[in-house]
Design a protein around this motif. Structure first.
Motif, PDB file in Angstrom:
ATOM      1  N   LEU A 148      43.670  35.012  40.914  1.00  0.00           N
ATOM      2  CA  LEU A 148      43.582  34.319  39.627  1.00  0.00           C
ATOM      3  C   LEU A 148      43.091  35.284  38.549  1.00  0.00           C
ATOM      4  CD1 LEU A 148      43.497  31.910  37.689  1.00  0.00           C
ATOM      5  CD2 LEU A 148      41.234  31.363  38.629  1.00  0.00           C
ATOM      6  N   SER A 149      42.113  36.111  38.873  1.00  0.00           N
ATOM      7  CA  SER A 149      41.570  37.062  37.912  1.00  0.00           C
ATOM      8  C   SER A 149      42.634  38.031  37.408  1.00  0.00           C
ATOM      9  CB  SER A 149      40.405  37.841  38.535  1.00  0.00           C
ATOM     10  OG  SER A 149      39.360  36.958  38.870  1.00  0.00           O
ATOM     11  N   GLU A 150      43.560  38.424  38.276  1.00  0.00           N
ATOM     12  CA  GLU A 150      44.673  39.285  37.862  1.00  0.00           C
ATOM     13  C   GLU A 150      45.490  38.600  36.777  1.00  0.00           C
ATOM     14  OE1 GLU A 150      46.868  40.097  41.431  1.00  0.00           O
ATOM     15  OE2 GLU A 150      45.262  41.325  42.279  1.00  0.00           O
ATOM     16  N   HIS A 151      45.776  37.315  36.974  1.00  0.00           N
ATOM     17  CA  HIS A 151      46.565  36.559  35.998  1.00  0.00           C
ATOM     18  C   HIS A 151      45.799  36.353  34.689  1.00  0.00           C
ATOM     19  CE1 HIS A 151      48.799  35.376  39.715  1.00  0.00           C
ATOM     20  NE2 HIS A 151      49.788  35.727  38.915  1.00  0.00           N
ATOM     21  N   LEU A 152      44.503  36.083  34.808  1.00  0.00           N
ATOM     22  CA  LEU A 152      43.689  35.908  33.602  1.00  0.00           C
ATOM     23  C   LEU A 152      43.607  37.206  32.809  1.00  0.00           C
ATOM     24  CD1 LEU A 152      40.824  33.687  35.061  1.00  0.00           C
ATOM     25  CD2 LEU A 152      42.686  32.972  33.541  1.00  0.00           C
ATOM     26  N   LYS A 153      43.449  38.323  33.509  1.00  0.00           N
ATOM     27  CA  LYS A 153      43.403  39.617  32.830  1.00  0.00           C
ATOM     28  C   LYS A 153      44.716  39.871  32.082  1.00  0.00           C
ATOM     29  CE  LYS A 153      42.571  44.527  33.367  1.00  0.00           C
ATOM     30  NZ  LYS A 153      42.207  45.620  34.238  1.00  0.00           N
ATOM     31  N   ALA A 154      45.841  39.497  32.698  1.00  0.00           N
ATOM     32  CA  ALA A 154      47.144  39.669  32.049  1.00  0.00           C
ATOM     33  C   ALA A 154      47.233  38.831  30.776  1.00  0.00           C
ATOM     34  CB  ALA A 154      48.266  39.305  33.015  1.00  0.00           C
ATOM     35  N   LEU A 155      46.492  37.733  30.716  1.00  0.00           N
ATOM     36  CA  LEU A 155      46.450  36.892  29.521  1.00  0.00           C
ATOM     37  C   LEU A 155      45.430  37.397  28.501  1.00  0.00           C
ATOM     38  CD1 LEU A 155      46.543  33.335  31.173  1.00  0.00           C
ATOM     39  CD2 LEU A 155      48.407  34.475  29.925  1.00  0.00           C
ATOM     40  N   GLY A 156      44.718  38.454  28.850  1.00  0.00           N
ATOM     41  CA  GLY A 156      43.705  39.007  27.947  1.00  0.00           C
ATOM     42  C   GLY A 156      42.365  38.310  28.038  1.00  0.00           C
ATOM     43  N   ILE A 157      42.125  37.595  29.132  1.00  0.00           N
ATOM     44  CA  ILE A 157      40.870  36.864  29.316  1.00  0.00           C
ATOM     45  C   ILE A 157      39.993  37.624  30.310  1.00  0.00           C
ATOM     46  CG2 ILE A 157      39.828  34.699  30.116  1.00  0.00           C
ATOM     47  CD1 ILE A 157      42.569  33.386  29.259  1.00  0.00           C
ATOM     48  N   PRO A 158      38.838  38.110  29.860  1.00  0.00           N
ATOM     49  CA  PRO A 158      37.946  38.827  30.773  1.00  0.00           C
ATOM     50  C   PRO A 158      37.330  37.881  31.803  1.00  0.00           C
ATOM     51  CG  PRO A 158      37.015  38.730  28.557  1.00  0.00           C
ATOM     52  CD  PRO A 158      38.345  38.061  28.505  1.00  0.00           C
ATOM     53  N   VAL A 159      37.032  38.439  32.982  1.00  0.00           N
ATOM     54  CA  VAL A 159      36.545  37.640  34.106  1.00  0.00           C
ATOM     55  C   VAL A 159      35.209  38.170  34.608  1.00  0.00           C
ATOM     56  CG1 VAL A 159      37.017  36.970  36.504  1.00  0.00           C
ATOM     57  CG2 VAL A 159      38.882  37.012  34.829  1.00  0.00           C
ATOM     58  N   LEU A 160      34.308  37.242  34.868  1.00  0.00           N
ATOM     59  CA  LEU A 160      33.069  37.510  35.586  1.00  0.00           C
ATOM     60  C   LEU A 160      33.220  36.821  36.938  1.00  0.00           C
ATOM     61  CD1 LEU A 160      30.123  38.403  35.949  1.00  0.00           C
ATOM     62  CD2 LEU A 160      29.437  36.321  34.743  1.00  0.00           C
ATOM     63  N   LEU A 161      33.294  37.598  38.001  1.00  0.00           N
ATOM     64  CA  LEU A 161      33.418  37.036  39.345  1.00  0.00           C
ATOM     65  C   LEU A 161      32.066  36.541  39.829  1.00  0.00           C
ATOM     66  CD1 LEU A 161      35.762  39.617  41.090  1.00  0.00           C
ATOM     67  CD2 LEU A 161      36.316  37.250  40.509  1.00  0.00           C
ATOM     68  N   ILE A 162      32.103  35.406  40.537  1.00  0.00           N
ATOM     69  CA  ILE A 162      30.905  34.820  41.131  1.00  0.00           C
ATOM     70  C   ILE A 162      31.195  34.683  42.618  1.00  0.00           C
ATOM     71  CG2 ILE A 162      29.355  32.839  41.152  1.00  0.00           C
ATOM     72  CD1 ILE A 162      30.612  32.062  38.427  1.00  0.00           C
ATOM     73  N   SER A 163      30.353  35.281  43.456  1.00  0.00           N
ATOM     74  CA  SER A 163      30.671  35.201  44.873  1.00  0.00           C
ATOM     75  C   SER A 163      29.514  35.614  45.756  1.00  0.00           C
ATOM     76  CB  SER A 163      31.863  36.099  45.199  1.00  0.00           C
ATOM     77  OG  SER A 163      32.168  36.023  46.567  1.00  0.00           O
ATOM     78  N   GLY A 164      29.512  35.040  46.936  1.00  0.00           N
ATOM     79  CA  GLY A 164      28.617  35.486  47.986  1.00  0.00           C
ATOM     80  C   GLY A 164      29.221  36.677  48.723  1.00  0.00           C
TER      81      GLY A 164
END
Length: 152
Positions: free
Chosen positions: A74-90
């Motif tokens: 999903l982050s790959e697709h968001l980046k392509a839309l120009g939306i920066p991502v902060l991942l949250i994960s264990g």
């Protein structure tokens, strides 16, 4: 409302998280801090629809989503839309390896106040403001994207 809160309300966030309680608590904390938070989503397809329609300033994405959906994809697709991502994960090692799709990561469990600080820090850096200290829990994955941000 303070001037700081006024400026935050113009900044829109998207939370993509499969744990409803975690997502709700995070939304409430970010709204209390003055951010506008879009409707919560837990699936890749829903998140993309919301992102295309609303163009959030930052997306907070869990690596594991509902069903078999993957937050890094999903982050790959968001980046392509120009939306920066902060991942949250264990899954700290998996989040750290996502340098090409996310600007930062926060490990679970996280303190809500630290998450607000991380969001504030990243949004400021994206606007070219490097005056805030980096929160301890935040791992910056794509320093180049933050350094190349135009000054506000």
């Amino acid at each position: 409302m303070t001037a700081a809160k006024d400026s935050k309300t113009t900044q829109t966030l998207m939370i993509v998280e499969d744990e409803v309680l975690v997502a709700t608590l995070l939304r409430d904390e970010l709204q209390e801090a003055g951010y506008k938070v879009l409707d919560l989503t837990d699936r890749h397809s829903e998140a993309l629809e919301v992102a295309k329609a609303e163009k959030p300033h930052l997306a907070l994405v869990n690596i594991r989503l509902a069903g078999r959906d993957d937050g890094i994809e999903l982050s790959e697709h968001l980046k392509a839309l120009g939306i920066p991502v902060l991942l949250i994960s264990g899954q700290v090692s998996r989040a750290s390896s996502a340098k090409t799709v996310a600007i930062g990561s926060m490990p679970k469990p996280y303190d809500a106040a630290d998450m607000v600080l991380a969001v504030t820090y990243l949004l400021a850096r994206l606007k070219g403001d490097d005056s805030l200290p980096r929160p301890d829990q935040l791992e910056v994955l794509d320093e180049d994207s933050l350094d190349l941000a135009p000054a506000a």
